[in-house]
Enzyme design. Structure first.
Site, short mmCIF file in Angstrom:
data_model
loop_
_atom_site.label_atom_id
_atom_site.label_comp_id
_atom_site.label_asym_id
_atom_site.label_seq_id
_atom_site.Cartn_x
_atom_site.Cartn_y
_atom_site.Cartn_z
N GLY A 75 -8.25 3.23 10.47
CA GLY A 75 -8.78 1.94 10.07
C GLY A 75 -8.72 1.64 8.60
O GLY A 75 -9.29 0.63 8.14
N THR A 76 -8.01 2.46 7.83
CA THR A 76 -7.97 2.22 6.38
C THR A 76 -7.30 0.88 6.04
O THR A 76 -7.77 0.15 5.16
CB THR A 76 -7.23 3.35 5.65
OG1 THR A 76 -5.96 3.57 6.28
CG2 THR A 76 -8.03 4.63 5.67
N GLY A 77 -6.21 0.56 6.75
CA GLY A 77 -5.52 -0.70 6.46
C GLY A 77 -6.36 -1.91 6.80
O GLY A 77 -6.44 -2.87 6.02
N CYS A 78 -6.99 -1.88 7.98
CA CYS A 78 -7.88 -2.98 8.38
C CYS A 78 -9.01 -3.14 7.37
O CYS A 78 -9.37 -4.26 6.97
CB CYS A 78 -8.48 -2.70 9.76
SG CYS A 78 -7.31 -2.40 11.08
N LYS A 114 0.83 -1.21 0.00
CA LYS A 114 0.00 0.00 0.00
C LYS A 114 0.87 1.25 0.00
O LYS A 114 1.80 1.37 0.79
CB LYS A 114 -0.92 -0.01 1.21
CG LYS A 114 -1.86 -1.22 1.25
CD LYS A 114 -2.67 -1.28 2.52
CE LYS A 114 -1.82 -1.53 3.74
NZ LYS A 114 -2.62 -1.82 4.95
N THR A 154 -8.92 8.93 8.54
CA THR A 154 -8.38 7.77 7.84
C THR A 154 -8.09 6.61 8.80
O THR A 154 -7.37 5.69 8.44
CB THR A 154 -7.08 8.15 7.10
OG1 THR A 154 -6.15 8.72 8.05
CG2 THR A 154 -7.36 9.16 6.00
#
Length: 271
Positions: free
Chosen positions: A215-218, A181, A213
């Site tokens: 929690g974007t990765g989860c 990412k 932003t």
């Protein structure tokens, strides 16, 4: 007469609880629900956090995580498993010990290491166990640039070309697919790079200006999990997951959650 031939896929998230609701187990379950799969959960840690800070972390014992896994799998047919915050080497070992015995395992690993507020969420000794034992079980790993740099013991790339080279080196650690990412790149362009062992695919994205932003990765990893469970091939699953998280970030400012880094809007396509 209704057609009951289609069964909603069941997926499992193994991760920490976010009391603020924006990341971790809560983000995973919201994403699964929004995308039409049934989500079960195994909790690895409780956190006291909000949009500004992680005030405390209370780890669950590895034995109890194993009991959760045994209980879920004894009753529920799980199509895809996703891991998030694991925390310690003992926890990674426990998860590996159980998952290595699961037939036809399809595993999505989000190597959660640092929270949005800067708190460490994976101990240094756990990184080696994750690399040596969890990554060989992994169908797709979804690190951001700081996480990828930590896994490889090198500096973060500062260009798309550097990201492409890093994706190849991550793949060499034993995973089937790498989704790297690019949100931490400087500038207005933040692409993601997928390497499936043969082909590099770039998913372009223009940076969205918002503070919300968390929690974007989860959420992205959970969206990939949902689409894989629905039978999509990896590149298509990633493409649709990227569309979902982009729209969730664009709609994040519709929410009014806290004074720090608020969550993305998981239900932008429903509410």
């Amino acid at each position: 007469m209704s057609d009951n031939s289609f069964k909603t896929p069941n997926v499992l998230t193994i991760a920490g609880s976010d009391s603020g609701g924006g990341a971790g187990i809560q983000a995973d379950l919201k994403t699964f629900s929004a995308l039409g799969v049934y989500g079960a959960s195994v909790i690895t840690a409780l956190t006291a956090q909000n949009t500004k800070t992680v005030a405390g972390i209370y780890p669950v014992t590895p034995d109890f995580v194993t009991l959760q896994l045994e209980t879920v799998f004894s009753d529920i047919d799980i199509a895809v498993v996703k891991t998030g915050m694991l925390g310690s080497a003992d926890m990674v070992e426990a998860v590996v010990a159980f998952l290595s015995g699961v037939d036809t395992l399809k595993l999505v690993v989000d190597p959660v290491m640092i929270s949005k507020s800067g708190n460490a969420l994976l101990s240094p000794d756990a990184v080696a166990v994750l690399i040596d034992k969890l990554m060989p079980l992994t169908y797709v790993i979804t690190p951001n640039l700081p996480e990828a740099a930590a896994l490889l013991g090198e500096d973060e790339p500062d260009s798309v070309a550097g990201m492409r080279e890093m994706a190849l080196r991550l793949h060499a650690l034993g995973v089937q697919n790498v989704l790297l990412k690019g949100g931490h790149l400087n500038g207005g362009y933040s692409p993601d790079i997928l390497f499936d062992g043969t082909r590099l695919t770039e998913f372009p994205s223009t940076r969205i200006v918002t503070e919300n932003t968390h929690g974007t990765g989860c959420t992205l990893a959970s969206a990939v999990t949902a689409y894989l469970a629905q039978g999509l091939p990896i590149a298509e699953a990633v493409g649709k997951a990227k569309e979902y998280i982009t729209a969730a970030i664009k709609a994040a400012d519709q929410l009014n959650v806290g004074a720090g880094h608020g969550p993305v809007n998981h239900f932008h396509n429903i509410w």
